[in-house]
Design a protein around this motif. Structure first.
Motif, short mmCIF file in Angstrom:
data_model
loop_
_atom_site.label_atom_id
_atom_site.label_comp_id
_atom_site.label_asym_id
_atom_site.label_seq_id
_atom_site.Cartn_x
_atom_site.Cartn_y
_atom_site.Cartn_z
N LEU A 1 -24.36 15.94 -46.35
CA LEU A 1 -23.36 14.88 -46.51
C LEU A 1 -24.05 13.64 -47.04
CD1 LEU A 1 -21.19 15.02 -43.24
CD2 LEU A 1 -20.65 15.98 -45.48
N SER B 1 -23.19 9.63 -48.90
CA SER B 1 -22.19 8.63 -49.25
C SER B 1 -22.88 7.29 -49.30
CB SER B 1 -21.06 8.59 -48.21
OG SER B 1 -21.47 7.88 -47.05
N LYS C 1 -20.02 8.82 -43.89
CA LYS C 1 -20.70 10.11 -43.69
C LYS C 1 -21.22 10.29 -42.28
CE LYS C 1 -25.43 9.02 -45.30
NZ LYS C 1 -25.24 7.56 -45.39
N ALA D 1 -20.25 13.30 -39.92
CA ALA D 1 -21.33 14.12 -39.39
C ALA D 1 -21.22 14.26 -37.88
CB ALA D 1 -22.68 13.52 -39.79
N ASP E 1 -27.75 14.27 -43.18
CA ASP E 1 -27.13 12.98 -43.49
C ASP E 1 -28.16 12.21 -44.32
OD1 ASP E 1 -26.19 10.38 -43.54
OD2 ASP E 1 -25.73 10.27 -41.41
N VAL F 1 -22.15 17.75 -50.42
CA VAL F 1 -20.85 17.10 -50.30
C VAL F 1 -21.05 15.59 -50.39
CG1 VAL F 1 -18.79 16.77 -48.88
CG2 VAL F 1 -20.03 18.96 -48.79
N ILE G 1 -19.19 11.85 -50.15
CA ILE G 1 -18.02 11.17 -49.62
C ILE G 1 -17.87 9.81 -50.29
CG2 ILE G 1 -16.94 10.22 -47.55
CD1 ILE G 1 -18.40 12.36 -45.95
N TYR H 1 -23.17 16.61 -57.07
CA TYR H 1 -22.75 17.27 -55.84
C TYR H 1 -21.76 18.40 -56.12
CZ TYR H 1 -25.16 13.67 -53.23
OH TYR H 1 -26.15 12.87 -52.73
N ASN I 1 -12.74 9.43 -48.62
CA ASN I 1 -12.48 9.15 -47.21
C ASN I 1 -11.52 7.97 -47.07
OD1 ASN I 1 -12.55 9.04 -44.44
ND2 ASN I 1 -14.58 8.09 -44.33
N VAL J 1 -13.82 18.56 -45.11
CA VAL J 1 -15.24 18.91 -45.00
C VAL J 1 -15.40 20.18 -44.17
CG1 VAL J 1 -17.45 18.15 -44.06
CG2 VAL J 1 -16.03 16.54 -45.33
#
Length: 217
Positions: free
Chosen positions: A19, A21, A27, A31, A110, A130, A132, A172, A178, A188
């Motif tokens: 994740l 961002s 994120k 998470a 993260d 991923v 965000i 990604y 979000n 997610v």
């Protein structure tokens, strides 16, 4: 509700679920929700040279080490990825992750786009990326200010870095906006579930299908 694997699940190789961002895009919240909801997902605990923040526990949130120790780990090729962020070093220890993948464990990362690139270069087939995005830069700025943990100078620096990080969105596999944390979390979760089902990761499929085709052998 806690999500757990089926008792009849086939053996499979684990995955590295990343994740990323900009700071403030959510994120860390997503998470945390993933780790609370999915007992088969564990957080990859990074090493860092920054000092602990209030409430952070060594070995649980990060492994806090000094810079000479960090550079020794880099020199000894003990890190899967590492980067310098806001003047401090962060990295992912290699040994535990490699062993866990072979055992079918899934790791949550993260990390920023620099770490993502390095992980992908080293472990392409195991990585799911991923990103965000915030609903707007104005909302991102509001979230950063609402934390009440940073000065205006620090917030300005984070906003400038955020635009640079957003420019890497196309590196990604999945991108999620979000604008609502529950909706973002659901999306997610769907990504994680579908990636676990990839044929290439289900190492037990060959023997399972062979038994279906030749039950008497």
């Amino acid at each position: 509700m806690v999500i757990s694997a089926s008792k009849n699940a086939l053996a499979r190789r684990g995955l590295l679920f990343i994740l990323s961002s900009p700071s403030g895009a959510g994120k860390s919240t997503i998470a945390r929700m993933l780790l609370e909801a999915d007992e088969d997902l564990c957080l990859s605990v990074s090493v860092t040279t920054r000092p602990p923040r209030p409430g952070e526990i060594d070995g649980e949130h990060y492994h806090f080490i000094d810079e000479p120790s960090f550079h020794r780990m880099v020199d000894n090729d003990e890190l899967m990825e590492w980067a310098r962020v806001f003047g401090h070093f962060y990295g992912t220890p290699k040994a535990a992750v490699k062993q866990g993948l072979r055992e079918g464990r899934d790791f949550l990362f993260d990390i920023d786009w620099q770490g993502t690139q390095q992980l992908y270069q080293r472990s392409e087939g195991d990585v799911v990326r991923v990103f965000i995005l915030p609903p707007s830069l104005e909302e991102l700025h509001r979230r950063l200010r609402s934390r009440n943990t940073d000065s205006e100078d620090v917030i300005s620096g984070r906003m400038a870095r955020a635009q640079d990080e957003i420019s890497h969105w196309d590196g990604y596999d999945f991108v999620v906006i979000n604008d609502d944390v529950d909706s973002c979390f659901t999306k997610v979760c769907e990504i994680l579930h579908s990636e676990r089902m990839r044929r290439a990761r289900q190492t037990g499929l060959i023997d399972y299908v062979r038994k279906l085709m030749h039950p008497d052998v």
